[in-house]
Design a protein around this motif. Sequence first.
Motif, PDB file in Angstrom:
ATOM      1  N   THR A   1     -69.522  -4.380  15.827  1.00 29.60           N
ATOM      2  CA  THR A   1     -68.436  -4.856  14.963  1.00 29.60           C
ATOM      3  C   THR A   1     -67.150  -4.995  15.768  1.00 29.60           C
ATOM      4  OG1 THR A   1     -69.466  -3.654  13.144  1.00 29.60           O
ATOM      5  CG2 THR A   1     -67.219  -4.435  12.797  1.00 29.60           C
ATOM      6  N   VAL A   2     -66.866  -3.986  16.589  1.00 29.15           N
ATOM      7  CA  VAL A   2     -65.672  -4.036  17.424  1.00 29.15           C
ATOM      8  C   VAL A   2     -65.723  -5.247  18.342  1.00 29.15           C
ATOM      9  CG1 VAL A   2     -64.481  -2.880  19.320  1.00 29.15           C
ATOM     10  CG2 VAL A   2     -65.233  -1.565  17.353  1.00 29.15           C
ATOM     11  N   ARG A   3     -66.878  -5.465  18.932  1.00 30.95           N
ATOM     12  CA  ARG A   3     -67.033  -6.601  19.840  1.00 30.95           C
ATOM     13  C   ARG A   3     -66.789  -7.917  19.123  1.00 30.95           C
ATOM     14  NH1 ARG A   3     -71.905  -5.394  21.462  1.00 30.95           N
ATOM     15  NH2 ARG A   3     -71.406  -3.902  23.081  1.00 30.95           N
ATOM     16  N   GLN A   4     -67.337  -8.016  17.923  1.00 33.65           N
ATOM     17  CA  GLN A   4     -67.142  -9.227  17.128  1.00 33.65           C
ATOM     18  C   GLN A   4     -65.667  -9.495  16.886  1.00 33.65           C
ATOM     19  OE1 GLN A   4     -69.052 -10.038  13.256  1.00 33.65           O
ATOM     20  NE2 GLN A   4     -70.517  -8.486  13.907  1.00 33.65           N
TER      21      GLN A   4
ATOM     22  N   GLN B   1     -63.098  -8.420  18.549  1.00 30.99           N
ATOM     23  CA  GLN B   1     -62.411  -8.762  19.788  1.00 30.99           C
ATOM     24  C   GLN B   1     -62.715 -10.185  20.214  1.00 30.99           C
ATOM     25  OE1 GLN B   1     -63.742  -5.620  22.278  1.00 30.99           O
ATOM     26  NE2 GLN B   1     -62.004  -4.309  21.799  1.00 30.99           N
ATOM     27  N   GLU B   2     -63.965 -10.590  20.040  1.00 32.91           N
ATOM     28  CA  GLU B   2     -64.317 -11.968  20.392  1.00 32.91           C
ATOM     29  C   GLU B   2     -63.539 -12.945  19.558  1.00 32.91           C
ATOM     30  OE1 GLU B   2     -68.865 -11.096  21.787  1.00 32.91           O
ATOM     31  OE2 GLU B   2     -68.556 -12.451  20.077  1.00 32.91           O
ATOM     32  N   GLU B   3     -63.469 -12.653  18.261  1.00 39.33           N
ATOM     33  CA  GLU B   3     -62.746 -13.560  17.382  1.00 39.33           C
ATOM     34  C   GLU B   3     -61.280 -13.583  17.746  1.00 39.33           C
ATOM     35  OE1 GLU B   3     -63.615 -13.887  12.973  1.00 39.33           O
ATOM     36  OE2 GLU B   3     -61.491 -13.296  12.996  1.00 39.33           O
TER      37      GLU B   3
ATOM     38  N   THR C   1     -55.279 -14.776  19.208  1.00 38.95           N
ATOM     39  CA  THR C   1     -54.469 -13.678  18.681  1.00 38.95           C
ATOM     40  C   THR C   1     -54.264 -12.624  19.748  1.00 38.95           C
ATOM     41  OG1 THR C   1     -55.780 -14.033  16.708  1.00 38.95           O
ATOM     42  CG2 THR C   1     -54.189 -12.242  16.650  1.00 38.95           C
ATOM     43  N   TRP C   2     -55.282 -12.470  20.545  1.00 40.16           N
ATOM     44  CA  TRP C   2     -55.209 -11.504  21.628  1.00 40.16           C
ATOM     45  C   TRP C   2     -54.020 -11.821  22.523  1.00 40.16           C
ATOM     46  CZ3 TRP C   2     -57.983  -7.547  20.678  1.00 40.16           C
ATOM     47  CH2 TRP C   2     -58.388  -6.653  21.696  1.00 40.16           C
ATOM     48  N   GLN C   3     -53.868 -13.099  22.868  1.00 36.72           N
ATOM     49  CA  GLN C   3     -52.747 -13.532  23.713  1.00 36.72           C
ATOM     50  C   GLN C   3     -51.441 -13.432  22.962  1.00 36.72           C
ATOM     51  OE1 GLN C   3     -53.522 -13.953  26.792  1.00 36.72           O
ATOM     52  NE2 GLN C   3     -55.627 -13.627  26.130  1.00 36.72           N
ATOM     53  N   MET C   4     -51.488 -13.719  21.675  1.00 39.48           N
ATOM     54  CA  MET C   4     -50.267 -13.751  20.874  1.00 39.48           C
ATOM     55  C   MET C   4     -49.588 -12.407  20.850  1.00 39.48           C
ATOM     56  SD  MET C   4     -50.396 -16.136  17.568  1.00 39.48           S
ATOM     57  CE  MET C   4     -52.036 -15.697  17.075  1.00 39.48           C
TER      58      MET C   4
END
Lengths: 249, 447
Positions: A65-68, A70-72, A78-81
Amino acid sequence: MFVRGLKRKCFDGEEDIDGTLAGIKAIPSYNLQRQSLLDMSLVKLQLCHMLVEPNLCRSVLIANTVRQIQEEMTQDGTWQMINTQSTGQASLDRLVSTDILCRSSREQAEGKHVAGYSTFNKDFEGDQAQDSSETMSTASSVQALRNLQSNVWEMENPQENKGNFQKSLDQIFETLENRSPNSVEDLFSEVDNSYYDLDTMLTGMMSNTKMGHCDGLETFSSPTTTTSNSNCKSDLNELDHIVEILVES
Amino acid sequence: FSGAGGGNDIQWCFSQVKGAVDDDVAEADIISTVEFNHSGELLATGDKGGRVVIFQQEQENKTQSHSRGEYNVYSTFQSHEPEFDYLKSLEIEEKINKIRWLPQKNAAQFLLSTNDKTIKLWKISERDKRPEGYNLKEEDGRYRDPTTVTTLRVPVFRPMDLMVEASPRRIFANAHTYHINSISINSDYETYLSADDLRINLWHLEITDRSFNIVDIKPANMEELTEVITAAEFHPNSCNTFVYSSSKGTIRLCDMRASALCDRHSKLFEEPEDPSNRSFFSEIISSISDVKFSHSGRYMMTRDYLSVKIWDLNMETRPVETYQVHEYLRSKLCSLYENDCIFDKFECCWNGSDSIVMTGSYNNFFRMFDRNTKRDITLEASRENNKPRTVLKPRKVCASGKRKKDEISVDSLDFNKKILHTAWHPKENIIAVATTNNLYIFQDKMN
């Protein structure tokens, strides 16, 4: 399906603070709630391997679930944002909360001394420190996951496993010791607030009735009517208790 | 099924309840497995404290034609003890994960019981006679001085009160690194399999010092682990065939004749995901918690978090039947993830004729689905319906909107009261339903 149309697009760093704040208000709680789900999952992973031999199936499902998530988050930027935005208190707390969960593993990996954490609190006003903490939180989640995975799943090598087990215990305890009691509560109150919408948003189903989601959450709790967060909190209380014992000894 | 239907509908009545009455549940008393033997005369339960309790059905009383025999305690024994793994500094729980009966070959009964690490073969035998009149021994067992013996007599068997003894005949240990979730006896009645999270081993019932590894899904690098084995079972008729289910919702059918290590499946059963229902919890709720072959061997049933699926072994692409157990929980998945209920492992079972399937839910509800009439029913295991031969009232959960009288709303469900383990008598309409620490026995109403 998720309500994808409501997601904001990628910002670049030149937007002024006001614009950014306005943009944030337009964000549905989806991003915040997704972050909360990520936080909750990481806590579950960390807590579960402190007790008896962890349930491997449960750990694997949570890690997936965590991986999912993070992938999304990586996919829609959003990660970059998180790196580029400079925001008010709400997202600071969110960053802090992610940071708390991930920091000790990352510190572990980079061999840093833990004591530096308290200075981060003071430096949060400065953009520089913000950026670096934000950068950390992006990388650290992935790192945390990997460390947690190897900690949780390496059951076969007894010596190594014992070392890992001890290491993970140390990580948790360091985290708790360096945190003031208030902020631990803040961590979970932050997560708590978004839960009542989490069901509808993240499961992608808008139910017709105006169910009191908070009320709904109450019923999932134990008969002693503790809050829905009681599982996390009682685990933390156990941890506090363990920390006390260890610190005294 | 709900009482309004035709003559074939079963009317379920409360028969018995076993276990403590009080609400304070001792952890050791939590029932962890329930299993009828092949004749249905014996009903075994295992609990978290490592104990096995076996109930025996009374012989049918000709005068009491309105009910079948009651189940009374036949034998109780401590199967597993808590252990400590010193290398890993971790406890090994004594909780009985599964019990499986062997078919009866002689006067004694045999069953396999397992905890997380060790499987034991238990022999349960009756003693109702004892020898008396030894020449060299007194009745209390003391030896007589041979010089005092003046006459000889032949010892005889005299009846005594029935004693049921359980003794461990084989201990199958040290073969599992991970937690055993399933055991299954082969139709050859000589071998059996045991499955943990990552491996499946094949044993011979007579041999305890070695077993064969037939499935191994452990990746070389544990960080790459994304899928575990959740259940496994031998085919009821083909001694070379078994299936195992995974946490990703797949079932693999393997043929042991193909190779020694059955890592390559013969068939892969997987239903494509419904994109409209996709969420972060999709994988978790697709994880299969139980897999059971039908008695005929033509079908198999799987239980995932929200549904029961029936698969035809000849069709891998999708199940032939799907039954929703508690679809109203789909909108609550996040809360259920938070309180860990989403990881509850519900079991399922077939009736003797493979026409009805049963599984548990929350609030001490359990559900039955009639495959022929397509009707389903929800019943409750509670002490409030205590009168024998009173027909159980069907329950209904109100998912949303106006709650009708006698319906219970989703928010009022007690998620601590879960029915994970149920069993159906192989021949009769008698079912055993385990709540947290009580065992309920229901029968159909006989006229």
